[in-house]
Design an enzyme around this catalytic site. Structure first.
Site, PDB file in Angstrom:
ATOM      1  N   CYS A   2       0.856  -1.186   0.000  1.00  0.00           N
ATOM      2  CA  CYS A   2       0.000   0.000   0.000  1.00  0.00           C
ATOM      3  C   CYS A   2       0.886   1.228   0.000  1.00  0.00           C
ATOM      4  O   CYS A   2       2.105   1.135   0.055  1.00  0.00           O
ATOM      5  CB  CYS A   2      -0.871  -0.019   1.247  1.00  0.00           C
ATOM      6  SG  CYS A   2      -1.769  -1.558   1.444  1.00  0.00           S
ATOM      7  N   ARG A  27       1.203   2.029  -5.898  1.00  0.00           N
ATOM      8  CA  ARG A  27       1.500   1.005  -4.893  1.00  0.00           C
ATOM      9  C   ARG A  27       0.266   0.196  -4.511  1.00  0.00           C
ATOM     10  O   ARG A  27       0.373  -0.788  -3.781  1.00  0.00           O
ATOM     11  CB  ARG A  27       2.088   1.650  -3.642  1.00  0.00           C
ATOM     12  CG  ARG A  27       3.355   2.470  -3.886  1.00  0.00           C
ATOM     13  CD  ARG A  27       3.821   3.112  -2.604  1.00  0.00           C
ATOM     14  NE  ARG A  27       4.148   2.100  -1.642  1.00  0.00           N
ATOM     15  CZ  ARG A  27       5.340   1.483  -1.578  1.00  0.00           C
ATOM     16  NH1 ARG A  27       6.262   1.813  -2.438  1.00  0.00           N
ATOM     17  NH2 ARG A  27       5.584   0.548  -0.697  1.00  0.00           N
ATOM     18  N   TRP A  79      -3.652  -1.864  -1.348  1.00  0.00           N
ATOM     19  CA  TRP A  79      -3.615  -3.070  -2.171  1.00  0.00           C
ATOM     20  C   TRP A  79      -4.017  -4.182  -1.214  1.00  0.00           C
ATOM     21  O   TRP A  79      -3.254  -4.582  -0.349  1.00  0.00           O
ATOM     22  CB  TRP A  79      -2.209  -3.334  -2.723  1.00  0.00           C
ATOM     23  CG  TRP A  79      -2.181  -4.392  -3.770  1.00  0.00           C
ATOM     24  CD1 TRP A  79      -2.330  -4.212  -5.119  1.00  0.00           C
ATOM     25  CD2 TRP A  79      -1.998  -5.806  -3.600  1.00  0.00           C
ATOM     26  NE1 TRP A  79      -2.256  -5.416  -5.777  1.00  0.00           N
ATOM     27  CE2 TRP A  79      -2.052  -6.413  -4.872  1.00  0.00           C
ATOM     28  CE3 TRP A  79      -1.793  -6.631  -2.488  1.00  0.00           C
ATOM     29  CZ2 TRP A  79      -1.914  -7.793  -5.062  1.00  0.00           C
ATOM     30  CZ3 TRP A  79      -1.665  -8.004  -2.675  1.00  0.00           C
ATOM     31  CH2 TRP A  79      -1.721  -8.573  -3.960  1.00  0.00           C
ATOM     32  N   ASN A 105       1.104  -0.243   5.955  1.00  0.00           N
ATOM     33  CA  ASN A 105       1.542  -0.933   4.739  1.00  0.00           C
ATOM     34  C   ASN A 105       2.320  -2.166   5.183  1.00  0.00           C
ATOM     35  O   ASN A 105       3.329  -2.036   5.884  1.00  0.00           O
ATOM     36  CB  ASN A 105       2.449  -0.012   3.907  1.00  0.00           C
ATOM     37  CG  ASN A 105       3.150  -0.773   2.785  1.00  0.00           C
ATOM     38  OD1 ASN A 105       2.643  -1.777   2.316  1.00  0.00           O
ATOM     39  ND2 ASN A 105       4.335  -0.313   2.420  1.00  0.00           N
ATOM     40  N   GLY A 106       1.843  -3.352   4.835  1.00  0.00           N
ATOM     41  CA  GLY A 106       2.529  -4.572   5.270  1.00  0.00           C
ATOM     42  C   GLY A 106       1.511  -5.605   5.717  1.00  0.00           C
ATOM     43  O   GLY A 106       0.338  -5.517   5.361  1.00  0.00           O
ATOM     44  N   GLU A 486       9.939 -11.829 -20.767  1.00  0.00           N
ATOM     45  CA  GLU A 486       9.647 -10.444 -20.384  1.00  0.00           C
ATOM     46  C   GLU A 486       8.578  -9.835 -21.285  1.00  0.00           C
ATOM     47  O   GLU A 486       7.656  -9.158 -20.821  1.00  0.00           O
ATOM     48  CB  GLU A 486      10.933  -9.600 -20.423  1.00  0.00           C
ATOM     49  CG  GLU A 486      10.777  -8.140 -20.098  1.00  0.00           C
ATOM     50  CD  GLU A 486      10.136  -7.837 -18.757  1.00  0.00           C
ATOM     51  OE1 GLU A 486       9.670  -6.699 -18.566  1.00  0.00           O
ATOM     52  OE2 GLU A 486      10.024  -8.772 -17.926  1.00  0.00           O
ATOM     53  N   LYS A 490       4.971  -8.358 -20.011  1.00  0.00           N
ATOM     54  CA  LYS A 490       4.472  -7.002 -20.290  1.00  0.00           C
ATOM     55  C   LYS A 490       3.060  -7.069 -20.870  1.00  0.00           C
ATOM     56  O   LYS A 490       2.164  -6.348 -20.463  1.00  0.00           O
ATOM     57  CB  LYS A 490       5.401  -6.258 -21.264  1.00  0.00           C
ATOM     58  CG  LYS A 490       6.741  -5.864 -20.633  1.00  0.00           C
ATOM     59  CD  LYS A 490       6.679  -4.725 -19.663  1.00  0.00           C
ATOM     60  CE  LYS A 490       6.515  -5.161 -18.232  1.00  0.00           C
ATOM     61  NZ  LYS A 490       7.645  -5.647 -17.496  1.00  0.00           N
ATOM     62  N   GLU A 493       0.569  -8.170 -18.155  1.00  0.00           N
ATOM     63  CA  GLU A 493       0.362  -7.169 -17.090  1.00  0.00           C
ATOM     64  C   GLU A 493      -0.594  -6.057 -17.512  1.00  0.00           C
ATOM     65  O   GLU A 493      -1.451  -5.644 -16.752  1.00  0.00           O
ATOM     66  CB  GLU A 493       1.691  -6.489 -16.750  1.00  0.00           C
ATOM     67  CG  GLU A 493       2.616  -7.253 -15.850  1.00  0.00           C
ATOM     68  CD  GLU A 493       3.760  -6.357 -15.428  1.00  0.00           C
ATOM     69  OE1 GLU A 493       3.652  -5.730 -14.374  1.00  0.00           O
ATOM     70  OE2 GLU A 493       4.748  -6.259 -16.191  1.00  0.00           O
ATOM     71  N   HIS A 509       6.880 -29.615 -27.250  1.00  0.00           N
ATOM     72  CA  HIS A 509       6.768 -30.633 -26.188  1.00  0.00           C
ATOM     73  C   HIS A 509       5.463 -30.465 -25.413  1.00  0.00           C
ATOM     74  O   HIS A 509       5.328 -30.938 -24.300  1.00  0.00           O
ATOM     75  CB  HIS A 509       7.979 -30.542 -25.241  1.00  0.00           C
ATOM     76  CG  HIS A 509       9.279 -30.780 -25.958  1.00  0.00           C
ATOM     77  ND1 HIS A 509       9.698 -32.024 -26.372  1.00  0.00           N
ATOM     78  CD2 HIS A 509      10.226 -29.900 -26.376  1.00  0.00           C
ATOM     79  CE1 HIS A 509      10.864 -31.909 -27.003  1.00  0.00           C
ATOM     80  NE2 HIS A 509      11.209 -30.638 -27.015  1.00  0.00           N
ATOM     81  N   LYS A 606       3.178  -1.671  -7.774  1.00  0.00           N
ATOM     82  CA  LYS A 606       4.528  -1.467  -8.293  1.00  0.00           C
ATOM     83  C   LYS A 606       5.590  -2.229  -7.518  1.00  0.00           C
ATOM     84  O   LYS A 606       6.461  -2.878  -8.089  1.00  0.00           O
ATOM     85  CB  LYS A 606       4.854   0.025  -8.289  1.00  0.00           C
ATOM     86  CG  LYS A 606       6.225   0.380  -8.819  1.00  0.00           C
ATOM     87  CD  LYS A 606       6.334   0.084 -10.293  1.00  0.00           C
ATOM     88  CE  LYS A 606       7.666   0.403 -10.907  1.00  0.00           C
ATOM     89  NZ  LYS A 606       7.808  -0.119 -12.257  1.00  0.00           N
TER      90      LYS A 606
HETATM   91  C1  AGP Z   1       7.124  -5.799 -13.687  1.00  0.00           C
HETATM   92  O1  AGP Z   1       6.565  -5.051 -14.690  1.00  0.00           O
HETATM   93  C2  AGP Z   1       6.327  -5.906 -12.477  1.00  0.00           C
HETATM   94  N1  AGP Z   1       5.983  -4.674 -11.945  1.00  0.00           N
HETATM   95  C3  AGP Z   1       6.888  -6.865 -11.446  1.00  0.00           C
HETATM   96  O2  AGP Z   1       7.033  -8.121 -12.036  1.00  0.00           O
HETATM   97  C4  AGP Z   1       8.235  -6.454 -10.840  1.00  0.00           C
HETATM   98  O3  AGP Z   1       9.246  -6.608 -11.767  1.00  0.00           O
HETATM   99  C5  AGP Z   1       8.531  -7.329  -9.628  1.00  0.00           C
HETATM  100  O4  AGP Z   1       7.509  -7.139  -8.693  1.00  0.00           O
HETATM  101  C6  AGP Z   1       9.895  -7.017  -9.021  1.00  0.00           C
HETATM  102  O5  AGP Z   1       9.930  -5.716  -8.552  1.00  0.00           O
HETATM  103  P1  AGP Z   1      11.336  -5.050  -8.165  1.00  0.00           P
HETATM  104  O6  AGP Z   1      12.186  -5.011  -9.393  1.00  0.00           O
HETATM  105  O7  AGP Z   1      10.973  -3.695  -7.662  1.00  0.00           O
HETATM  106  O8  AGP Z   1      11.945  -5.913  -7.096  1.00  0.00           O
END
Ligand code: AGP
Length: 611
Positions: A2, A27, A79, A105-106, A486, A490, A493, A509, A606
């Protein structure tokens, strides 16, 4: 995961809190709330959904405090971890009626036991959250001194927290504490702010204090007083933020993601600045704090991360083995921390994280340190927890990354890993000539990426191939396997298309059974020794009616491709970066066509500061 923010000063608190929440929205954005003193008690306003919903509600309530706008307050954007995004579950949570308010937050891991104990004492909980257990516990411990009550309560909780607490009886102060979740204090002229991320403070001050685990601070407009959980006084340095307020603005772009994609030439220039030594064909990475002897004694390399950072580690794996001849393996950080990993003092462990706050990567760092490995951080978040816990490593200097989907951090992570592998390699078997050639290629990166960005319109046109498609595949070999993973991440996401990245040889396979007519299959077929193998795998997919989208090197053919994303010719390791940029733009334009909330995709945040 959060975002929390607090303000105490001379200015009306509400606009500061709402603007700060907007900055922290990446966040977590499923509900929000704030608490302010009003008429001798604390008033909370909560709303389900984005911060804009909360702001609207506050605006409607405005008349009730226009006469005497509060000058202190705490706020939160959520979150959800415990309890759905509802108003009762939104923060702040209270104790003693409305006498004490808390934003958190946590995760409080032993909240059930605390809740049961307090319910037995007659407490009637109004939410499903773990946080309410803490707020009520603070109330139970309160004997007039808010910080003492917070400390007494924190001594009874297990888990991670970044908290800000207000008391009706101490209207000029905010008490904050952290363990596992980030928290910074902004020190201004006659005002102080507390926040989960410096980006929410930069508009007010660049002077910040980074709290460490176990710190508990009482913050007023004029003073910051920090103690530990034994109430022993602690002095923390006041640092200076290294980025400007504009860095956290959209700068005329529709989305932070597009802005950050287009910032990559500059971000790569910053990541490479002063770190390339073309004459010796090597790299200079002072922050590693390692002597040539240290580097020579490294027997094995583990690259740790989550999500996009893990994918960068997977490119790094190939680079360290190819350039330095050192066995290297990228590992998912959460798996590393719980598998009782085989770690040796001659191991180098590189913890990769954009935010520097990801809980699993942080825990893996602690595990590797406990096992005596040489641990380096590769981090973008200056002053972040992973940066401070590793104590040495390399900052990306990519600038703040706001969009949830990581872009410029990935390409800068890969660029720095190539620098590290070059440095290690030159200390071992890599010739000066190969080193000089690679250093020259790395130096071209801003220009190489710029050439891909210039093809954005072409890439946007290819995105139409995904309209009406709910599945897609990305195929690559060698270091491009990680780029395939990757690219798929993207797309998943931000566009919600179910995309999978595979090693190109793996499809037949099993997964090839999922192909139907028109299924988009992106193949990383740039110039390399294994290009023909990749094109062969593409043929297998085309034979089943798939739509082949090839990433290919300018000047080459792309036989059998329905569409081509062209990238400039360069070393296969370096090519991972322009290829990734092409796939970032592809995902961005697919998400635009699907009208998705690109910067804040559903269910994501994030930085993942909980397990
Ligand atoms: C990537 O687009 C995501 N936001 C997520 O996979 C991110 O890379 C992952 O949570 C790791 O975050 P960090 O690099 O801040 O540790």
């Amino acid at each position: 995961m959060c975002g929390i923010i607090g303000y105490v000063g001379n200015a009306p608190a509400i606009p500061v809190l709402l603007a700060g929440l907007k900055r922290l929205e990446y966040r977590g954005y499923d509900s929000a709330g704030l608490a302010l003193p009003q008429g001798g008690r604390l008033l909370a306003v909560k709303a389900v959904g984005k911060v804009a919903r909360l702001a609207e509600k506050v605006r409607r309530l405005g008349p009730s405090w226009d006469a005497a706008p509060p000058r202190v307050g705490i706020a939160h954007t959520r979150w959800a971890t415990h309890g759905a995004p509802t108003e009762p579950n939104a923060h702040p949570h209270f104790a003693e009626g409305e006498g004490i308010a808390l934003v958190h937050n946590g995760i409080i891991e032993n909240y059930r036991a605390i809740r049961a104990r307090l319910e037995a004492k007659g407490h009637r909980f109004v939410s499903e959250t773990d946080t309410e257990a803490l707020s009520r516990l603070i109330g139970e411990c309160h004997r007039g001194d808010l910080r003492a009550a917070v400390i007494a309560a924190l001594r009874q909780v297990e888990g991670a927290y970044g908290i800000a607490v207000l008391s009706r009886d101490e209207p000029g102060a905010i008490v904050v504490a952290r363990k596992g979740s980030p928290l910074v204090i902004g020190v201004g002229e006659g005002e102080c702010l507390v926040a989960s991320d410096p980006a929410a403070i930069i508009a007010h001050t660049r002077r910040v204090i980074y709290l460490d685990d176990g710190d508990v601070a009482r913050v007023t407009a004029e003073q910051v007083d920090i103690v530990d959980l034994d109430e022993a006084r602690i002095d923390r340095a006041v640092g200076e933020l290294g980025f400007a307020p504009e860095a956290v603005e959209k700068g005329g772009y529709e989305h932070f993601m597009l802005k950050e994609i287009h910032e990559q030439p500059e971000a790569l220039r910053n990541a490479l600045r002063g770190r390339l030594d073309p004459a010796h064909g090597t790299a200079v990475l002072a922050g590693m704090g390692t002597s040539p002897r240290d580097l020579a004694e490294i027997r094995r390399i583990a690259l740790l991360g989550c999500g996009t950072s893990l994918h960068a580690g997977q490119v790094g794996e190939h680079a360290f083995e190819d350039l330095a001849g050192v066995p290297a393996a990228a590992q998912q950080a959460a798996e590393f921390r719980y598998r009782n990993p085989l770690v040796d003092p001659s191991d180098l462990v590189i913890a990769i994280s954009q935010s520097g706050e990801t809980a699993d990567t942080l825990a893996a760092v602690r595990e590797a340190k406990d096992k005596g490995a040489l641990v380096l951080g590769l981090v973008n978040g200056v002053g972040s927890t992973i940066a401070r816990e590793t104590g040495r490593g390399v900052y990306l200097h990519a600038g703040p990354e706001i969009s949830v989907a990581s872009t410029k951090a990935f390409t800068c992570q890969v660029a720095v890993l190539l620098l590290m592998a070059l440095r290690l390699g030159r200390g071992r078997r890599l010739s000066r000539e190969r080193g000089q050639a690679l250093a020259a290629e790395l130096g071209r990166l801003p220009e190489l990426v710029g050439r891909v960005l210039a093809r954005e319109a072409e890439i946007a046109a290819v995105a139409r191939r995904f309209v009406g498609q709910d599945h897609a595949f990305y195929l690559g070999r060698g270091p491009m396997h990680a780029v395939a993973l990757e690219g798929a991440l993207k797309l998943k996401e931000i566009s919600y298309v179910h995309a999978e990245g595979y090693h190109a040889a793996e499809l037949k396979h099993g997964p090839i059974a999922l192909l139907t007519a028109g299924t988009p299959v992106v193949v990383l077929a740039n110039r390399s020794a294994i290009r023909d193998k990749v094109l062969g795998n593409a043929e297998e997919c085309r034979a089943r009616g798939a739509c082949i989208i090839a990433v290919a090197t300018e000047g080459d053919e792309a036989p059998g491709a329905d569409e081509v994303l062209w990238i400039p010719g360069c070393d296969p390791l370096v090519a991972t970066i322009p290829a990734a940029v092409a796939l970032q733009l592809l995902a961005y334009h697919v998400a635009r066509l699907r009208e998705c909330p690109i910067d804040q995709p559903r269910n994501l945040a994030k930085s993942v500061t909980v397990e």
